[in-house]
Design an enzyme around this catalytic site. Sequence first.
Site, PDB file in Angstrom:
ATOM      1  N   SER A  96     -11.189   0.261   3.845  1.00  0.00           N
ATOM      2  CA  SER A  96     -10.246  -0.059   4.895  1.00  0.00           C
ATOM      3  C   SER A  96      -9.423   1.093   5.461  1.00  0.00           C
ATOM      4  CB  SER A  96      -9.322  -1.062   4.375  1.00  0.00           C
ATOM      5  OG  SER A  96     -10.029  -2.270   4.104  1.00  0.00           O
ATOM      6  N   GLU A 122      -4.376   3.525   6.107  1.00  0.00           N
ATOM      7  CA  GLU A 122      -4.345   3.513   4.739  1.00  0.00           C
ATOM      8  C   GLU A 122      -4.459   4.530   3.716  1.00  0.00           C
ATOM      9  OE1 GLU A 122      -6.369   0.421   1.450  1.00  0.00           O
ATOM     10  OE2 GLU A 122      -5.557  -0.368   3.447  1.00  0.00           O
ATOM     11  N   ARG A 156       0.889  -1.197   0.031  1.00  0.00           N
ATOM     12  CA  ARG A 156       0.004   0.041  -0.078  1.00  0.00           C
ATOM     13  C   ARG A 156       0.929   1.388   0.088  1.00  0.00           C
ATOM     14  NH1 ARG A 156      -2.114  -3.613  -1.320  1.00  0.00           N
ATOM     15  NH2 ARG A 156      -4.148  -4.503  -0.593  1.00  0.00           N
TER      16      ARG A 156
END
Length: 387
Positions: free
Chosen positions: A248, A369, A166
């Site tokens: 998320s 995130e 990520r």
Amino acid sequence: MREIEPVRLAELTTLRTGAAPERMFEATTTAGLVDALRETWARGDEWFVLGGGSNLFVGDEPFEGTVIRVRTEGIDELPSPHQGRIRLRAQAGHGWDDLVAYAVAHGYAGLEAMSGIPGTVGAAPVQNIGAYGQEIQETLVEVELIDESTGEISTVAAAELGLGFRTSVLKHHHGSVPLRRAVILSVTVDLLIAGERVVRGEQLRRALGLTDETPVPLGWVRERILATRASKGMLLDADDPDTHGVGSFFQNAIVTAAVARALPTECPRWPVAPDLDAVTVIPLASYDGMVPTSKPAAVSDVKVSAAWLIEQAGIRKGFKLPRSRASVSTKHALALTNRGGATAGEVAELARFIQSRVHAEFGLVLQPEPSSSRAPAHPCRPSTRSH
């Protein structure tokens, strides 16, 4: 490009936070996007680009700078140098899920597990998006981008983007600036020509309920993934407050095998492939002219479920702090949502509380995130604008 009346960022981001910037441009062509960026950089403005606004956490204070909305679209099919494969080049403002749908409809495999991820194509490599064990770095060939430092356009291979879990060299991490300040103009992926395929990844096989290696249609995989995401509130729906977030909010934790063994056995986990091509560095003082012919066996790191950690730390679905308009989704413990009128400060306060509970229970610090704009609300400190 055209300059437009600035709009509150709360109206353009899925978390629904953020005030209006001083200036706002809208670019529907690559040439217009390049012109808008070069003009903004020449003025020395603070700036950021806005695609779908689905992975952006913006602070409450007005942004004293320029926001450029990327609305470019289009997909081109290109030959691949590899037999049985094809390349797709998509413009940065093209919807990510629209690209996945195109690939699946044409029998091009490699993106189907990432069905339903909101946002635009240009944002995908910035944080190396992924779902159910499939990541864009597996199929990404190159990006076309423009660098802020020079204003020049170049084609950059995927290997030069520093892609990790990520993250990439292009990502604005909370409280820091990217290693390379640039904007993606287009993305090229290399896909397998196959209307059906054997699903290999353990995480994806588990999500799909597969127990053997029978090939399955790409369309079936996409339908199952979309249904799964919808059940967790991970498909955007204006009438569902559980989707008023960034998906998320926290990343699944990547830990060493030793740390994973110390966690309860019930904690879901998946192996992370080790780097089998790691470079061996031999100190010059000890070099005797011989290169080792073998390497010690690589030990895989382990990805553990952040949702499980959150729930086992006592944070249940639907949890919210007293008098707060931000809450954990009622469908998925990883999603923080705006239940109506929540400020970025309220979301940040909830995020910090969750981080503290997980750290107290398991000794792990969950990492946010969402990408940080230059007007972020940092989950780990009070909401302020970052320059």
